[in-house]
Design an enzyme around this catalytic site. Structure first.
Site, PDB file in Angstrom:
ATOM      1  CG  ASP A  76      78.774  85.593  83.771  1.00 58.29           C
ATOM      2  OD1 ASP A  76      79.602  85.283  83.420  1.00 58.29           O
ATOM      3  OD2 ASP A  76      79.079  86.723  84.608  1.00 58.29           O
ATOM      4  CB  ALA A  77      79.422  85.755  78.500  1.00 56.94           C
TER       5      ALA A  77
END
Length: 135
Positions: free
Chosen positions: A15-16
């Protein structure tokens, strides 16, 4: 732990924040179960085409204990924890390879079904025996 399958965490898995997105742990587990069957001599497309059965997930549970990160090398394990005539429970852990740290603990309920009716079908005995005695 009966079976271990190696997985590397790719950028697309994260994810980020650079940690593995929670749903991807289930993808890793699915991949390990497929390779486990393959290593035991059972191809899922052959089971479908020649024996008329497929394995479907009935339930999936995971406890996330520590994050896996981009580029980590992981072990995804598999172990038959229980079974009936048509279903089995597979315990699956995900560990970081370099320190054997447990990152995720999962339990997957699998049902064998007839491909035409999608009704429960007996798990072929040879598959259960090989899964239970694989090391």
């Amino acid at each position: 732990m009966n079976y271990r399958f190696p997985v590397r965490v790719y950028y697309e898995d994260t994810d980020a924040a650079g940690i593995v997105y929670y749903a991807n742990y289930f993808r890793f587990m699915e991949r390990a179960r497929t390779e486990w069957l393959r290593d035991l001599g059972f191809e899922q497309d052959v089971l479908r085409d020649e024996h008329g059965i497929v394995f479907v997930v009935r339930s999936a549970r995971a406890d996330y204990l520590q994050p896996a990160r981009f580029n980590d090398l992981l072990w995804v394990t598999g172990e038959v924890r229980g079974h009936s005539r048509t279903a089995m429970t597979i315990g699956q852990d995900i560990l970081r390879q370099d320190d054997e740290k447990l990152l995720c603990r999962g339990e997957i309920g699998i049902v064998c079904v007839n491909i035409d009716s999608f009704r429960p079908a007996p798990i072929p005995g040879i598959i259960l025996e090989k899964l239970k005695h694989a090391d």
